[in-house]
Scaffold this active site. Structure first.
Site, PDB file in Angstrom:
ATOM      1  NE  ARG A 145      -6.287 -10.091   4.060  1.00  0.00           N
ATOM      2  CZ  ARG A 145      -7.450  -9.518   3.824  1.00  0.00           C
ATOM      3  NH1 ARG A 145      -7.572  -8.203   3.876  1.00  0.00           N
ATOM      4  NH2 ARG A 145      -8.511 -10.239   3.525  1.00  0.00           N
ATOM      5  CG  HIS A 156      -9.400  -2.663   1.488  1.00  0.00           C
ATOM      6  ND1 HIS A 156      -9.730  -3.283   2.653  1.00  0.00           N
ATOM      7  CD2 HIS A 156      -8.121  -3.024   1.225  1.00  0.00           C
ATOM      8  CE1 HIS A 156      -8.706  -3.990   3.093  1.00  0.00           C
ATOM      9  NE2 HIS A 156      -7.695  -3.857   2.244  1.00  0.00           N
ATOM     10  CE1 TYR A 167      -1.929  -6.806   2.655  1.00  0.00           C
ATOM     11  CE2 TYR A 167      -3.117  -6.757   0.574  1.00  0.00           C
ATOM     12  CZ  TYR A 167      -3.085  -6.562   1.945  1.00  0.00           C
ATOM     13  OH  TYR A 167      -4.206  -6.134   2.604  1.00  0.00           O
ATOM     14  CG  HIS A 224      -8.131  -7.672  -0.517  1.00  0.00           C
ATOM     15  ND1 HIS A 224      -7.077  -8.423  -0.042  1.00  0.00           N
ATOM     16  CD2 HIS A 224      -8.094  -6.516   0.178  1.00  0.00           C
ATOM     17  CE1 HIS A 224      -6.455  -7.755   0.892  1.00  0.00           C
ATOM     18  NE2 HIS A 224      -7.029  -6.599   1.058  1.00  0.00           N
ATOM     19  CE1 TYR A 277      -4.339  -1.560   0.794  1.00  0.00           C
ATOM     20  CE2 TYR A 277      -2.760  -3.314   1.268  1.00  0.00           C
ATOM     21  CZ  TYR A 277      -4.062  -2.907   0.984  1.00  0.00           C
ATOM     22  OH  TYR A 277      -5.065  -3.833   0.895  1.00  0.00           O
TER      23      TYR A 277
END
Ligand code: NAD
Length: 590
Positions: A525, A530, A504, A528, A470
């Site tokens: 994870r 969000h 990630y 995806h 991120y």
């Protein structure tokens, strides 16, 4: 808690002195005319006399833990004599054989217990085959009638009376902290405890004391009813484990372990029960049953079992219940919900410390862990959310939330990378700002639960880059990237461009990463995007859309994947992928 479930299970109980004399009438009451009598000759002769013409055959070889080869021999006798019911007279072993016969034949059973084992009241059958014990629960094995005759217990030797009585007491004790205890079992357990603890010393002094024998048998009946009505816990688990592994005698194992488990569970009367057991002529330690420290080193609850090896007084946490109550009482003045949350938290934490026998070192480690989690946490790094996520707590709360709004798109955990107030971005923008990756065109709709478009909804979007990071994790990236705030148009639609997210690892350079490492879990994870969708008058939806076919869908490290959120990110004819999805949100009053 005021809600509970209690089932009064069907059994006819005849209790008293000389009640063996009713055996014939009770058998006829069940419609029997060709009875198989199971049990040792000690009482079976008398029982045979009472049965008279109803007796079709006898079988005297019942053995501890119901070996299946013995059952097979008994079943032959059943078939040969065209038997229509079984009478068992004796201890849990005779009862076990009757139950095993009923399992195969559905024949009615009439049990005359001569010990305090309680097996006659349950629909549980333990059997052994090739040295392995298996247990099953089925209404088929529940006896129809139980005749308790105090006179038959007068000859039960004192050492076995004491051990068997403590075995019965264990049923009442475990009912006190069973998760499915209820007001009825509380009453039964309290009365059974009173009767048994008062009767056993009197029996030890005078085995022919009829009043004491009456109390013990009544106590055993009530305790057996508890055994039948609620789930047994740690004590039974340990007894079965050790009994099975080392071939220990059933009643004696219960008798030895009971005070230690009680102390471990923080029960106030553990010391009294230890003193009671110490005064009785039974084995008082696992060592007397032939076990050594080495035998139990790898068993669960080794700390508890170590004390039981040499039979020393259990290190009782004497006033723990009082301490817990004192802390809970200190919340009395708090608003309702705060009182409920704090009281339960304190009870759960105290119970956890007691059940796991938490040491000072372990407590210090936990405090150190939380301190490190605090130190590493910043505005953009949330170690506590990671901890909650990786322990599955966030998903539990999320599932509870979803269960309250079944008609909307499922929600998913917020995760640690949300940043308040992302930049307002016009529709159609490319939020990847030139970062490499597979281009993704999104076409999103937001509707209410009646499929009506929801315009002017604020939609925050955030996701990882191609390498699984991120923006807040990338010092070289300036400003918000792969993170934006949009508004739906008049048709509730939203289109923007981005790149396909990647799997990630959650940040693993902190205490949570060390925990995952220590237990051999990966930190990944599933890929995806969000979404957080908000509009005044509607319930805010926080969720994630997962890339169908992506990695780690089955082992997402925060347990966050839901089937309804796995979406095809379809190939686009001109290259790249498309994401088409409709979110359903509900009005806040729905
Ligand atoms: P037991 O039936 O094996 O009896 C122990 C010994 O005492 C035997 O030698 C027996 O002949 C003797 N005995 C019995 N009554 C006597 C009396 N009145 N006077 C003199 N001697 C007497 O032992 P138990 O503790 O009654 O039962 C243990 C068995 O029951 C175990 O196999 C256990 O797993 C099972 N059990 C099952 C349940 C269940 O719900 N399924 C519950 C409790 C016990």
């Amino acid at each position: 808690m005021t809600s509970f479930t209690y089932a009064a299970n069907p059994v006819r109980v005849v209790f008293g002195r000389g009640t063996l004399g009713t055996l014939g009438d009770e058998a006829r009451r069940l419609g029997l005319s060709r009875v198989l009598l199971v049990g040792s000759p000690r009482y079976a002769d008398t029982a045979a006399d009472v049965l008279g013409p109803l007796l079709a055959a006898r079988f005297e070889d019942a053995a501890m833990h119901t070996p299946v080869d013995v059952t097979e021999r008994a079943l032959k006798v059943v078939a040969e004599h065209d038997v229509d019911g079984v009478v068992a007279i004796g201890g849990g072993s005779a009862t076990g054989l009757a139950k095993a016969i009923a399992l195969h034949t559905d024949l009615p059973q009439l049990i005359v217990p001569t010990t305090y084992a309680g097996s006659e009241l349950t629909e549980v059958l333990g059997q052994t085959a090739d040295g392995r014990k298996t247990t099953q629960k089925t209404p088929k094995v529940r006896p129809e009638t139980v005749i308790y005759d105090v006179d038959l217990t007068l000859g039960l030797p004192v050492p076995f009376s004491a051990a068997s009585g403590l075995n019965a007491l264990a049923h009442a004790v475990e009912a006190r902290y069973a998760p499915d205890a209820n007001p009825m079992t509380d009453l039964l357990a309290a009365e059974a405890t009173k009767l048994l603890t008062s009767a056993l010393p009197r029996i030890a002094e005078n085995p022919s004391d009829v009043d004491a024998r009456t109390d013990a048998l009544r106590g055993a009946w009530l305790a057996g009813t508890c055994l039948d009505a609620v789930s047994m816990g740690l004590h039974h688990k340990l007894c079965h484990l050790l009994g099975g592994k080392f071939g220990l005698p059933h009643a004696e194992t219960h008798a030895v372990l009971l005070p230690y488990v009680m102390a471990h569970q923080g029960l106030d009367d553990a010391g009294e029960i230890f003193d009671l057991a110490a005064s009785l002529p039974i084995p008082h330690s696992l060592a007397e049953l032939g076990l050594t420290e080495a035998d139990i080193a790898d068993e669960p609850e080794a700390a508890l079992l170590r004390q039981a090896i040499d039979g020393t007084r259990p290190a009782a946490p004497p006033s723990l219940k009082a301490l817990t109550n004192q802390v809970v009482d200190s919340f009395a003045g708090a608003p309702d919900r705060i009182r409920e949350l704090l009281s339960d938290l304190v009870q759960t934490l105290h119970g956890y410390a007691i059940r796991t026998d938490l040491t000072q070192d372990e407590w210090e480690y936990a405090i150190g862990f939380l301190t490190r989690a605090g130190h590493i946490t910043t505005d953009t790094r949330q170690e506590f959310i990671l901890l909650s996520d990786t322990l599955g707590v966030s998903s539990v709360v999320d599932v509870l939330t979803n269960s309250r709004t079944p008609d909307t798109t499922p929600s998913a955990v917020l995760g640690p990378f949300y940043v308040e107030g992302p930049p307002e971005t016009p529709q159609g923008a490319d939020i990847a700002a030139g970062l490499p990756g597979t281009p993704l065109w999104t076409d999103i709709r937001v509707t209410d639960t009646e499929d009506r478009p929801v315009p002017e909804a604020v939609v925050d979007v955030w996701q990882s880059n191609e390498d699984g990071f991120y923006d807040v994790q990338l010092p070289e990236v300036d400003g918000p990237v792969l993170r934006a705030r949009f508004r739906t148009d008049a048709e509730g639609r939203l289109r923007f461009r981005t790149i396909v997210p990647s799997a990630y690892p959650i940040p693993s350079d902190g205490p949570v990463g060390q925990m995952l490492d220590a237990v051999g879990r990966h930190p990944y994870r599933a890929p995806h995007v969000h979404f957080m969708i908000a509009k005044p008058g509607y319930r805010t939806l926080i969720t994630q859309l997962f890339v169908a076919g992506g990695e780690y869908l089955d082992s997402d490290t925060v347990f966050g994947v839901k089937d309804g959120l796995i979406v095809d990110f379809t190939e686009r004819p001109g290259g790249g992928r498309r994401l088409d999805f409709t979110f359903r949100i509900s009005g806040s009053s729905e």
